[in-house]
Write an enzyme that holds these catalytic residues in place. Structure first.
Site, PDB file in Angstrom:
ATOM      1  N   CYS A 111      38.480   5.350  -5.570  1.00 41.10           N
ATOM      2  CA  CYS A 111      39.141   4.949  -6.831  1.00 41.10           C
ATOM      3  C   CYS A 111      39.135   6.039  -7.897  1.00 41.10           C
ATOM      4  O   CYS A 111      39.910   5.968  -8.852  1.00 41.10           O
ATOM      5  CB  CYS A 111      38.492   3.697  -7.403  1.00 41.10           C
ATOM      6  SG  CYS A 111      38.501   2.315  -6.270  1.00 41.10           S
ATOM      7  N   HIS A 249      38.968   2.774 -15.315  1.00 41.85           N
ATOM      8  CA  HIS A 249      39.330   2.236 -13.997  1.00 41.85           C
ATOM      9  C   HIS A 249      39.362   0.712 -14.098  1.00 41.85           C
ATOM     10  O   HIS A 249      38.490   0.107 -14.734  1.00 41.85           O
ATOM     11  CB  HIS A 249      38.290   2.686 -12.973  1.00 41.85           C
ATOM     12  CG  HIS A 249      38.510   2.112 -11.609  1.00 41.85           C
ATOM     13  ND1 HIS A 249      39.740   2.080 -11.005  1.00 41.85           N
ATOM     14  CD2 HIS A 249      37.632   1.541 -10.735  1.00 41.85           C
ATOM     15  CE1 HIS A 249      39.618   1.526  -9.806  1.00 41.85           C
ATOM     16  NE2 HIS A 249      38.358   1.179  -9.616  1.00 41.85           N
ATOM     17  N   ASN A 279      42.778  -4.250  -8.601  1.00 45.57           N
ATOM     18  CA  ASN A 279      42.262  -2.892  -8.419  1.00 45.57           C
ATOM     19  C   ASN A 279      43.199  -2.108  -7.486  1.00 45.57           C
ATOM     20  O   ASN A 279      43.245  -2.383  -6.291  1.00 45.57           O
ATOM     21  CB  ASN A 279      40.851  -2.989  -7.830  1.00 45.57           C
ATOM     22  CG  ASN A 279      40.198  -1.624  -7.655  1.00 45.57           C
ATOM     23  OD1 ASN A 279      40.843  -0.588  -7.809  1.00 45.57           O
ATOM     24  ND2 ASN A 279      38.926  -1.630  -7.313  1.00 45.57           N
TER      25      ASN A 279
HETATM   26  O1  UT7 Z   1      36.483   0.178  -6.745  1.00 49.13           O
HETATM   27  C1  UT7 Z   1      35.388  -0.495  -6.138  1.00 49.13           C
HETATM   28  C2  UT7 Z   1      35.793  -1.898  -5.904  1.00 49.13           C
HETATM   29  N1  UT7 Z   1      34.728  -2.846  -5.939  1.00 49.13           N
HETATM   30  C3  UT7 Z   1      34.411  -3.598  -6.996  1.00 49.13           C
HETATM   31  O2  UT7 Z   1      34.919  -3.417  -8.054  1.00 49.13           O
HETATM   32  C4  UT7 Z   1      33.410  -4.705  -6.793  1.00 49.13           C
HETATM   33  C5  UT7 Z   1      32.482  -4.905  -7.937  1.00 49.13           C
HETATM   34  N2  UT7 Z   1      31.902  -6.243  -7.872  1.00 49.13           N
HETATM   35  C6  UT7 Z   1      32.544  -7.312  -8.379  1.00 49.13           C
HETATM   36  O3  UT7 Z   1      33.599  -7.161  -8.965  1.00 49.13           O
HETATM   37  C7  UT7 Z   1      31.901  -8.665  -8.226  1.00 49.13           C
HETATM   38  O4  UT7 Z   1      30.600  -8.532  -7.685  1.00 49.13           O
HETATM   39  C8  UT7 Z   1      32.750  -9.620  -7.312  1.00 49.13           C
HETATM   40  C9  UT7 Z   1      34.026 -10.009  -8.057  1.00 49.13           C
HETATM   41  C10 UT7 Z   1      33.110  -8.925  -6.015  1.00 49.13           C
HETATM   42  C11 UT7 Z   1      31.966 -10.892  -7.005  1.00 49.13           C
HETATM   43  O5  UT7 Z   1      31.565 -11.527  -8.200  1.00 49.13           O
HETATM   44  P1  UT7 Z   1      30.080 -12.105  -8.326  1.00 49.13           P
HETATM   45  O6  UT7 Z   1      29.977 -12.762  -9.636  1.00 49.13           O
HETATM   46  O7  UT7 Z   1      29.145 -10.950  -8.055  1.00 49.13           O
HETATM   47  O8  UT7 Z   1      30.063 -13.189  -7.175  1.00 49.13           O
HETATM   48  P2  UT7 Z   1      29.050 -13.315  -5.955  1.00 49.13           P
HETATM   49  O9  UT7 Z   1      29.193 -12.179  -5.021  1.00 49.13           O
HETATM   50  O10 UT7 Z   1      27.706 -13.579  -6.528  1.00 49.13           O
HETATM   51  O11 UT7 Z   1      29.571 -14.614  -5.236  1.00 49.13           O
HETATM   52  C12 UT7 Z   1      29.354 -15.875  -5.792  1.00 49.13           C
HETATM   53  C13 UT7 Z   1      29.892 -16.926  -4.840  1.00 49.13           C
HETATM   54  C14 UT7 Z   1      29.437 -16.776  -3.403  1.00 49.13           C
HETATM   55  O12 UT7 Z   1      29.204 -18.085  -2.901  1.00 49.13           O
HETATM   56  P3  UT7 Z   1      27.710 -18.642  -2.752  1.00 49.13           P
HETATM   57  O13 UT7 Z   1      27.052 -17.719  -1.769  1.00 49.13           O
HETATM   58  O14 UT7 Z   1      27.112 -18.573  -4.118  1.00 49.13           O
HETATM   59  O15 UT7 Z   1      27.929 -20.020  -2.237  1.00 49.13           O
HETATM   60  C15 UT7 Z   1      30.651 -16.213  -2.693  1.00 49.13           C
HETATM   61  O16 UT7 Z   1      30.723 -16.585  -1.336  1.00 49.13           O
HETATM   62  O17 UT7 Z   1      31.332 -16.865  -4.819  1.00 49.13           O
HETATM   63  C16 UT7 Z   1      31.778 -16.856  -3.449  1.00 49.13           C
HETATM   64  N3  UT7 Z   1      33.021 -16.116  -3.379  1.00 49.13           N
HETATM   65  C17 UT7 Z   1      34.219 -16.666  -3.621  1.00 49.13           C
HETATM   66  N4  UT7 Z   1      34.574 -17.919  -3.941  1.00 49.13           N
HETATM   67  C18 UT7 Z   1      35.872 -18.171  -4.124  1.00 49.13           C
HETATM   68  C19 UT7 Z   1      33.204 -14.791  -3.106  1.00 49.13           C
HETATM   69  N5  UT7 Z   1      34.512 -14.501  -3.161  1.00 49.13           N
HETATM   70  C20 UT7 Z   1      35.153 -15.643  -3.486  1.00 49.13           C
HETATM   71  C21 UT7 Z   1      36.516 -15.973  -3.682  1.00 49.13           C
HETATM   72  N6  UT7 Z   1      36.820 -17.237  -4.024  1.00 49.13           N
HETATM   73  N7  UT7 Z   1      37.486 -15.051  -3.589  1.00 49.13           N
END
Ligand code: UT7
Length: 359
Positions: A111, A249, A279
């Protein structure tokens, strides 16, 4: 010493819009979850090659600067999602634009590729090696996406943008930057199935699998961008109140807010368009730059701060002084062909192809 002013800019977004509701039609997700966790409302999906988008963006940037392709001495093409590895993307763009025989190189830091490219081109101008450079940030991520993995498929989109840099005696362009990489964290974002490593892993060629630790990436991104911003501001002797606009970004609204808070900059001085495009990796910063100009958010001689992070885990921040012109000299009528399929149909086609074992 010469500076490298930004004299042209142009973007190209694919026509196809994939909404959160489209994703929820085949994936266990919701508009509420995606908006509250990321700020993303929709993203664009390309029904064309990466090279097609880059060509349109580059033609618009050249027209904006009032330059002909033949005036270019250098093309830097920042991307992770090449149409081809060999020959490289920059040589193809040179041929399409009729810019030969200028130098043409690809640069991949995920990125941050556009901003690393901006540094490379600026350095070559400041040392007198070249005078006019085209720097592209472009990605076509959709063919490499695992559309059934809700952890990643809601986050990304396709797009392209480009800028022209020209040698000048005015104190313009990149004044200072900090480039860095947490190589020991490279496994927190890995796309299996692109590159030769899949041959050793027994995976099917072209079928990708994303290794993605969202929360770790989030933390490293905020730390890396925060340190890079502090580094350039302190070396430049500039206070945060002297920054007119942050053009970061665009990966996640919460990451952007955390970086702005850490730097002590209110969100009304931060440009955000992640809700429209998600993104787009290397394309996010140059597309945001174009849209900040279109919206009149960048005034003549403005001081900009551009932080970014990406797989690697690379990070950087650039301190940029804008020139006196914020409107194009000319415009280009180059446009992408109309898509034959909707964004949702393209994605569903990719899913069917993955089921057959080819992407
Ligand atoms: O350029 C590099 C690109 N990468 C990034 O920018 C990633 C940076 N990280 C993030 O933006 C965030 O960590 C995410 C948006 C990826 C995730 O957000 P979070 O608040 O850290 O969520 P989480 O990983 O703690 O997930 C919470 C829950 C999980 O369920 P359980 O285990 O709590 O039951 C996930 O399985 O949300 C679930 N989940 C979803 N639910 C609905 C994960 N993706 C989704 C989804 N829809 N798309």
């Amino acid at each position: 010493m010469a500076y490298a002013g930004i004299t042209g800019w142009g973007k190209c977004l694919p026509h196809g819009v994939l909404t959160n509701a489209d994703l929820a039609s085949f994936l266990d997700t919701s508009d509420d979850w995606i908006v509250s966790r990321t700020g993303i409302g929709s993203r664009r999906i390309a029904d064309c090659l990466l090279a097609d988008m880059a060509e349109v963006a580059a033609a618009r940037a050249l027209a904006c600067a009032g330059l002909e392709a033949a005036d270019l001495d250098l093309i830097v093409f920042g991307t992770t999602t090449h149409d081809d590895q060999c020959p490289n993307m920059a040589s193809g763009l040179q041929a399409r634009l009729g810019a030969g025989p200028c130098a043409a190189l690809d640069l991949n830091t995920a990125c941050t590729s556009f901003l690393y490219g901006l540094s490379a081109a600026t350095a070559l101008i400041r040392t007198g090696v070249v005078r006019n450079a085209l720097v592209v940030g472009a990605e076509r991520i959709s063919p490499y996406m695992d559309w059934d993995d809700r952890n990643v498929s809601v986050l990304f989109g396709d797009g392209a943008a480009a800028v022209i840099l020209q040698a000048t005696e005015q104190e313009e362009g990149v004044l200072l930057e900090k480039l860095g990489c947490y190589g020991d964290a490279r496994e927190i974002l890995r796309i299996h199935g692109i590159g030769g490593a899949y041959v050793h892993s027994g995976r099917l060629a072209g079928v990708t699998e994303w290794q993605f630790e969202g929360q770790e990436i989030f933390k490293k991104a905020v730390t890396g961008m925060g340190l890079a911003c502090e580094d350039v501001l302190s070396r430049a002797g500039i206070q945060t109140q002297d920054i007119d606009l942050v053009v970061p970004h665009q990966a996640n609204l919460r990451i952007i807010e955390a970086v702005a808070k850490r730097a002590g900059i209110e969100m009304d001085r931060v440009f955000v368009n992640v809700h429209r495009y998600g993104n787009m990796s290397a394309a996010t910063v140059p597309v945001a730059l174009c849209e900040a100009l279109e919206a009149g958010r960048i005034k003549p001689h403005a001081t900009l701060l551009m932080p970014a992070f990406g797989g690697g885990l690379t990070f950087c921040a650039h301190l940029v002084r804008w020139g006196s012109r914020t409107t194009p000299i000319e415009t280009s009528d180059k446009e992408l062909a109309s898509p034959e399929r909707s964004a949702l149909d393209i994605v569903l086609d990719y899913r069917r192809a993955r089921e057959r074992g080819v992407s």
